[in-house]
Design a protein around this motif. Structure first.
Motif, PDB file in Angstrom:
ATOM      1  N   ALA A  32       0.846  -1.194   0.000  1.00  0.00           N
ATOM      2  CA  ALA A  32       0.000   0.000   0.000  1.00  0.00           C
ATOM      3  C   ALA A  32       0.885   1.248   0.000  1.00  0.00           C
ATOM      4  CB  ALA A  32      -0.898   0.013   1.236  1.00  0.00           C
ATOM      5  N   PRO A  33       0.321   2.391  -0.386  1.00  0.00           N
ATOM      6  CA  PRO A  33       1.093   3.630  -0.319  1.00  0.00           C
ATOM      7  C   PRO A  33       1.292   4.111   1.119  1.00  0.00           C
ATOM      8  CG  PRO A  33      -1.092   4.044  -1.213  1.00  0.00           C
ATOM      9  CD  PRO A  33      -0.961   2.565  -1.051  1.00  0.00           C
ATOM     10  N   ARG A  34       0.351   3.735   1.999  1.00  0.00           N
ATOM     11  CA  ARG A  34       0.463   4.092   3.415  1.00  0.00           C
ATOM     12  C   ARG A  34      -0.200   3.004   4.240  1.00  0.00           C
ATOM     13  NH1 ARG A  34      -4.230   5.913   5.612  1.00  0.00           N
ATOM     14  NH2 ARG A  34      -3.220   6.988   7.322  1.00  0.00           N
ATOM     15  N   LEU A  35       0.235   2.898   5.488  1.00  0.00           N
ATOM     16  CA  LEU A  35      -0.356   1.902   6.370  1.00  0.00           C
ATOM     17  C   LEU A  35      -1.799   2.292   6.673  1.00  0.00           C
ATOM     18  CD1 LEU A  35      -0.064  -0.570   8.211  1.00  0.00           C
ATOM     19  CD2 LEU A  35       0.843   0.951   9.977  1.00  0.00           C
ATOM     20  N   GLY A  36      -2.696   1.367   6.498  1.00  0.00           N
ATOM     21  CA  GLY A  36      -4.101   1.590   6.805  1.00  0.00           C
ATOM     22  C   GLY A  36      -4.686   0.318   7.376  1.00  0.00           C
ATOM     23  N   ALA A  37      -5.160   0.379   8.599  1.00  0.00           N
ATOM     24  CA  ALA A  37      -5.671  -0.807   9.286  1.00  0.00           C
ATOM     25  C   ALA A  37      -7.178  -0.704   9.484  1.00  0.00           C
ATOM     26  CB  ALA A  37      -4.988  -0.955  10.649  1.00  0.00           C
ATOM     27  N   ALA A  38      -7.814  -1.851   9.609  1.00  0.00           N
ATOM     28  CA  ALA A  38      -9.249  -1.907   9.870  1.00  0.00           C
ATOM     29  C   ALA A  38      -9.514  -2.928  10.967  1.00  0.00           C
ATOM     30  CB  ALA A  38     -10.018  -2.293   8.613  1.00  0.00           C
ATOM     31  N   GLY A  78       2.077   5.360  11.196  1.00  0.00           N
ATOM     32  CA  GLY A  78       2.247   5.080   9.765  1.00  0.00           C
ATOM     33  C   GLY A  78       3.613   5.518   9.259  1.00  0.00           C
ATOM     34  N   ALA A  79       4.083   6.683   9.736  1.00  0.00           N
ATOM     35  CA  ALA A  79       5.409   7.159   9.341  1.00  0.00           C
ATOM     36  C   ALA A  79       6.497   6.233   9.862  1.00  0.00           C
ATOM     37  CB  ALA A  79       5.626   8.577   9.855  1.00  0.00           C
ATOM     38  N   ALA A  80       6.334   5.752  11.097  1.00  0.00           N
ATOM     39  CA  ALA A  80       7.317   4.832  11.669  1.00  0.00           C
ATOM     40  C   ALA A  80       7.367   3.529  10.863  1.00  0.00           C
ATOM     41  CB  ALA A  80       6.994   4.545  13.132  1.00  0.00           C
ATOM     42  N   ALA A  81       6.200   3.002  10.519  1.00  0.00           N
ATOM     43  CA  ALA A  81       6.154   1.760   9.737  1.00  0.00           C
ATOM     44  C   ALA A  81       6.732   1.985   8.347  1.00  0.00           C
ATOM     45  CB  ALA A  81       4.717   1.245   9.655  1.00  0.00           C
ATOM     46  N   ARG A  82       6.392   3.104   7.743  1.00  0.00           N
ATOM     47  CA  ARG A  82       6.876   3.405   6.386  1.00  0.00           C
ATOM     48  C   ARG A  82       8.394   3.544   6.359  1.00  0.00           C
ATOM     49  NH1 ARG A  82       4.650   4.574   1.020  1.00  0.00           N
ATOM     50  NH2 ARG A  82       6.572   4.969  -0.097  1.00  0.00           N
ATOM     51  N   SER A  83       8.970   4.042   7.444  1.00  0.00           N
ATOM     52  CA  SER A  83      10.422   4.269   7.477  1.00  0.00           C
ATOM     53  C   SER A  83      11.219   2.964   7.422  1.00  0.00           C
ATOM     54  CB  SER A  83      10.811   5.076   8.712  1.00  0.00           C
ATOM     55  OG  SER A  83      10.726   4.289   9.881  1.00  0.00           O
ATOM     56  N   VAL A  84      10.615   1.849   7.818  1.00  0.00           N
ATOM     57  CA  VAL A  84      11.324   0.567   7.785  1.00  0.00           C
ATOM     58  C   VAL A  84      10.700  -0.422   6.795  1.00  0.00           C
ATOM     59  CG1 VAL A  84      12.197   0.795  10.137  1.00  0.00           C
ATOM     60  CG2 VAL A  84      10.022  -0.362   9.748  1.00  0.00           C
ATOM     61  N   ALA A 151       5.110  14.781   9.668  1.00  0.00           N
ATOM     62  CA  ALA A 151       4.077  15.067   8.665  1.00  0.00           C
ATOM     63  C   ALA A 151       4.715  15.400   7.320  1.00  0.00           C
ATOM     64  CB  ALA A 151       3.176  16.199   9.139  1.00  0.00           C
ATOM     65  N   SER A 152       5.833  16.126   7.333  1.00  0.00           N
ATOM     66  CA  SER A 152       6.497  16.457   6.068  1.00  0.00           C
ATOM     67  C   SER A 152       7.090  15.203   5.427  1.00  0.00           C
ATOM     68  CB  SER A 152       7.571  17.529   6.274  1.00  0.00           C
ATOM     69  OG  SER A 152       8.651  17.023   7.018  1.00  0.00           O
ATOM     70  N   LEU A 153       7.575  14.271   6.240  1.00  0.00           N
ATOM     71  CA  LEU A 153       8.079  13.009   5.692  1.00  0.00           C
ATOM     72  C   LEU A 153       6.958  12.210   5.048  1.00  0.00           C
ATOM     73  CD1 LEU A 153      10.508  11.889   8.533  1.00  0.00           C
ATOM     74  CD2 LEU A 153      11.128  12.729   6.264  1.00  0.00           C
ATOM     75  N   VAL A 154       5.802  12.192   5.699  1.00  0.00           N
ATOM     76  CA  VAL A 154       4.654  11.477   5.153  1.00  0.00           C
ATOM     77  C   VAL A 154       4.200  12.125   3.847  1.00  0.00           C
ATOM     78  CG1 VAL A 154       2.229  10.887   5.564  1.00  0.00           C
ATOM     79  CG2 VAL A 154       3.915  10.583   7.385  1.00  0.00           C
ATOM     80  N   ARG A 155       4.133  13.452   3.834  1.00  0.00           N
ATOM     81  CA  ARG A 155       3.750  14.150   2.596  1.00  0.00           C
ATOM     82  C   ARG A 155       4.753  13.867   1.491  1.00  0.00           C
ATOM     83  NH1 ARG A 155       2.347  18.133   6.239  1.00  0.00           N
ATOM     84  NH2 ARG A 155       4.336  19.188   5.973  1.00  0.00           N
ATOM     85  N   GLY A 156       6.048  13.838   1.835  1.00  0.00           N
ATOM     86  CA  GLY A 156       7.091  13.549   0.847  1.00  0.00           C
ATOM     87  C   GLY A 156       6.948  12.161   0.257  1.00  0.00           C
ATOM     88  N   ALA A 157       6.626  11.186   1.103  1.00  0.00           N
ATOM     89  CA  ALA A 157       6.426   9.816   0.620  1.00  0.00           C
ATOM     90  C   ALA A 157       5.222   9.753  -0.300  1.00  0.00           C
ATOM     91  CB  ALA A 157       6.269   8.862   1.787  1.00  0.00           C
ATOM     92  N   SER A 158       4.170  10.521   0.021  1.00  0.00           N
ATOM     93  CA  SER A 158       2.971  10.518  -0.810  1.00  0.00           C
ATOM     94  C   SER A 158       3.231  11.148  -2.166  1.00  0.00           C
ATOM     95  CB  SER A 158       1.835  11.289  -0.127  1.00  0.00           C
ATOM     96  OG  SER A 158       1.476  10.635   1.066  1.00  0.00           O
ATOM     97  N   SER A 159       4.065  12.176  -2.203  1.00  0.00           N
ATOM     98  CA  SER A 159       4.333  12.847  -3.486  1.00  0.00           C
ATOM     99  C   SER A 159       5.299  12.059  -4.337  1.00  0.00           C
ATOM    100  CB  SER A 159       4.868  14.266  -3.233  1.00  0.00           C
ATOM    101  OG  SER A 159       6.149  14.195  -2.622  1.00  0.00           O
ATOM    102  N   ASP A 160       5.973  11.045  -3.776  1.00  0.00           N
ATOM    103  CA  ASP A 160       6.889  10.209  -4.534  1.00  0.00           C
ATOM    104  C   ASP A 160       6.158   9.235  -5.448  1.00  0.00           C
ATOM    105  OD1 ASP A 160       9.068  11.397  -3.407  1.00  0.00           O
ATOM    106  OD2 ASP A 160       9.460   9.805  -1.962  1.00  0.00           O
ATOM    107  N   ARG A 161       4.856   9.031  -5.218  1.00  0.00           N
ATOM    108  CA  ARG A 161       4.097   8.092  -6.050  1.00  0.00           C
ATOM    109  C   ARG A 161       4.018   8.609  -7.468  1.00  0.00           C
ATOM    110  NH1 ARG A 161      -1.242   7.739  -3.090  1.00  0.00           N
ATOM    111  NH2 ARG A 161      -0.363   9.181  -1.636  1.00  0.00           N
ATOM    112  N   ARG A 162       4.256   7.738  -8.401  1.00  0.00           N
ATOM    113  CA  ARG A 162       4.210   8.135  -9.806  1.00  0.00           C
ATOM    114  C   ARG A 162       3.263   7.248 -10.555  1.00  0.00           C
ATOM    115  NH1 ARG A 162       8.127  10.905  -8.223  1.00  0.00           N
ATOM    116  NH2 ARG A 162      10.292  10.612  -8.141  1.00  0.00           N
TER     117      ARG A 162
END
Length: 162
Positions: A32-38, A78-84, A151-162
């Motif tokens: 996924a582009p970001r961690l999302g749990a249900a 989500g940022a912590a999970a995304r970083s690893v 938050a800026s790291l999360v935004r940066g990861a989101s803008s990296d999607r192509r």
């Protein structure tokens, strides 16, 4: 048949299915582009079947499932999970057990009344992200500056999607 938990039966025998029928589950997509749990509890747990690769945890109580889903859905976790997480194509990441299992989880999270409330509200479709992030920042002891950086790291990861 070489699997350690193989008992008997044909080669197409399903393995490790017990968690998928647990009355309380927290699920998230592997890719996924970001961690999302249900949180799947009650009727939603009984009727839900994952259609693609996902991971799950089986808390003992429905309230714990809602609290954990809320916690995993916070921007900071989500940022912590995304970083690893292992990077994948197109700005996606692999939120496997290693990535999600390594995020902070203070003892009080699963019993936190506000996380339980926010988790239930989010499951009902209410917009709770800002409130959730503020509460999780307090639980983590994050300063405003730390939140801004994350938050800026999360935004940066989101803008990296192509």
């Amino acid at each position: 048949r070489a699997r350690s938990d193989y008992g008997s039966g044909p080669p197409w025998t399903l393995f490790r299915t017990l968690p998928s029928v647990s009355p309380h589950r927290v699920v998230w997509a592997d890719l996924a582009p970001r961690l999302g749990a249900a949180a799947l509890t009650g009727e939603s747990a009984r009727d839900a079947v994952a259609l693609n690769s996902c991971y799950l945890i089986t808390p003992a109580q429905a309230s714990e499932a809602h609290a954990l889903a809320a916690w995993l859905n916070s921007t900071w976790i989500g940022a912590a999970a995304r970083s690893v997480a292992d990077p994948a194509r197109g700005g996606f990441a692999r939120f496997n057990a290693r990535a999600v299992g390594g995020v902070p989880l203070p003892d009080a999270v699963l019993e936190d009344a506000e996380l339980i409330r926010l988790g239930r509200a989010g499951a009902q479709g209410e917009s709770v992200q800002a409130e959730l992030d503020a509460h999780c920042a307090r639980l983590l002891g994050l300063s405003a500056a730390a939140c801004s950086t994350l938050a800026s790291l999360v935004r940066g990861a989101s803008s990296d999607r192509r």
